[in-house]
Write a protein that holds these residues in place. Sequence first.
Motif, short mmCIF file in Angstrom:
data_model
loop_
_atom_site.label_atom_id
_atom_site.label_comp_id
_atom_site.label_asym_id
_atom_site.label_seq_id
_atom_site.Cartn_x
_atom_site.Cartn_y
_atom_site.Cartn_z
N ASN A 84 0.81 -1.22 0.00
CA ASN A 84 0.00 0.00 0.00
C ASN A 84 0.84 1.27 0.00
OD1 ASN A 84 -2.40 -1.40 -0.06
ND2 ASN A 84 -2.76 -1.28 2.14
N VAL B 225 -6.40 -3.00 -7.80
CA VAL B 225 -7.03 -1.83 -7.19
C VAL B 225 -7.14 -0.71 -8.24
CG1 VAL B 225 -6.21 -2.36 -4.87
CG2 VAL B 225 -4.77 -1.00 -6.40
N PRO B 226 -7.99 0.29 -7.99
CA PRO B 226 -8.09 1.41 -8.94
C PRO B 226 -6.74 2.13 -9.09
CG PRO B 226 -9.94 1.43 -7.41
CD PRO B 226 -8.98 0.40 -6.89
N VAL B 227 -6.42 2.49 -10.34
CA VAL B 227 -5.20 3.24 -10.62
C VAL B 227 -5.61 4.48 -11.41
CG1 VAL B 227 -2.95 3.23 -11.76
CG2 VAL B 227 -3.83 1.12 -10.71
N THR B 228 -5.25 5.65 -10.91
CA THR B 228 -5.60 6.90 -11.58
C THR B 228 -4.35 7.73 -11.84
OG1 THR B 228 -6.00 8.00 -9.44
CG2 THR B 228 -7.89 6.98 -10.53
N GLU C 248 -5.00 -0.70 -1.49
CA GLU C 248 -5.39 0.70 -1.63
C GLU C 248 -5.12 1.19 -3.05
OE1 GLU C 248 -4.75 2.37 2.93
OE2 GLU C 248 -3.49 3.12 1.31
N PRO C 249 -5.90 2.18 -3.52
CA PRO C 249 -5.71 2.71 -4.88
C PRO C 249 -4.31 3.29 -5.09
CG PRO C 249 -7.80 3.46 -3.96
CD PRO C 249 -7.03 2.83 -2.83
N SER D 281 0.02 -1.49 -15.24
CA SER D 281 -0.75 -1.91 -14.07
C SER D 281 -1.21 -3.36 -14.22
CB SER D 281 -1.99 -1.01 -13.89
OG SER D 281 -1.62 0.31 -13.60
#
Length: 207
Positions: free
Chosen positions: A62, A155-158, A102-103, A148
């Motif tokens: 994380n 997990v979300p990746v932005t 966690e993102p 990714s």
Amino acid sequence: MTDPNCPTTPPSAIATPIRDRWAELHAAAVSALTEAVRHEPGGEPIDFGEFLASVLETVAANVGSVARLVAGRSNSNEAACIHSLAGGESATPEWLAPGRSEPVVVPLDIWDIFGNNGIGESDGPLSKTLQRYQHYTAAFEAAVVVESARLGLTVPVTVQTITDPEMALRAAGGADAIAARLRAYAIEAAARVLLTEGSPTDGVTED
């Protein structure tokens, strides 16, 4: 009884608000770990060492790396214990990424990247600059998606665009090694878009 090789010392010399927060986190961690030890499915105790190692591995994922776990005092006895439990030298971004819970936020300091490649905000018509900006951003984001998936992130990746020079400098330091890995890959993969007017995903390929 505490292991003499892994002593625990509260941060008594630091400011009160920080010390209070340390105490809150410590109490929450003690409560969670005590509950884990007392959890006896089928009347048998759990393998607490395996449980604790799994927790530390996820925390390392994380925050990006095992090194981040021991950054406060990396040469201490405690750090050596934590480093070993959390995966040690095996805990590379590739090894940690699938366990992240966690993102991930990948910083894109686009004007700094343009500047490093000799491209200024005033080069050519505004419409052409904006088009190049949009093409590069799209290529960068596509590359982040590719890497990714390769790392096994679930997990979300932005991608977060940064315009503040000081924030961009901190982002380049890469405190989160997994985010830094995605950023470095995307910069390399999207490099061709800086020199072309083609598709936003030119130069981005899935291995």
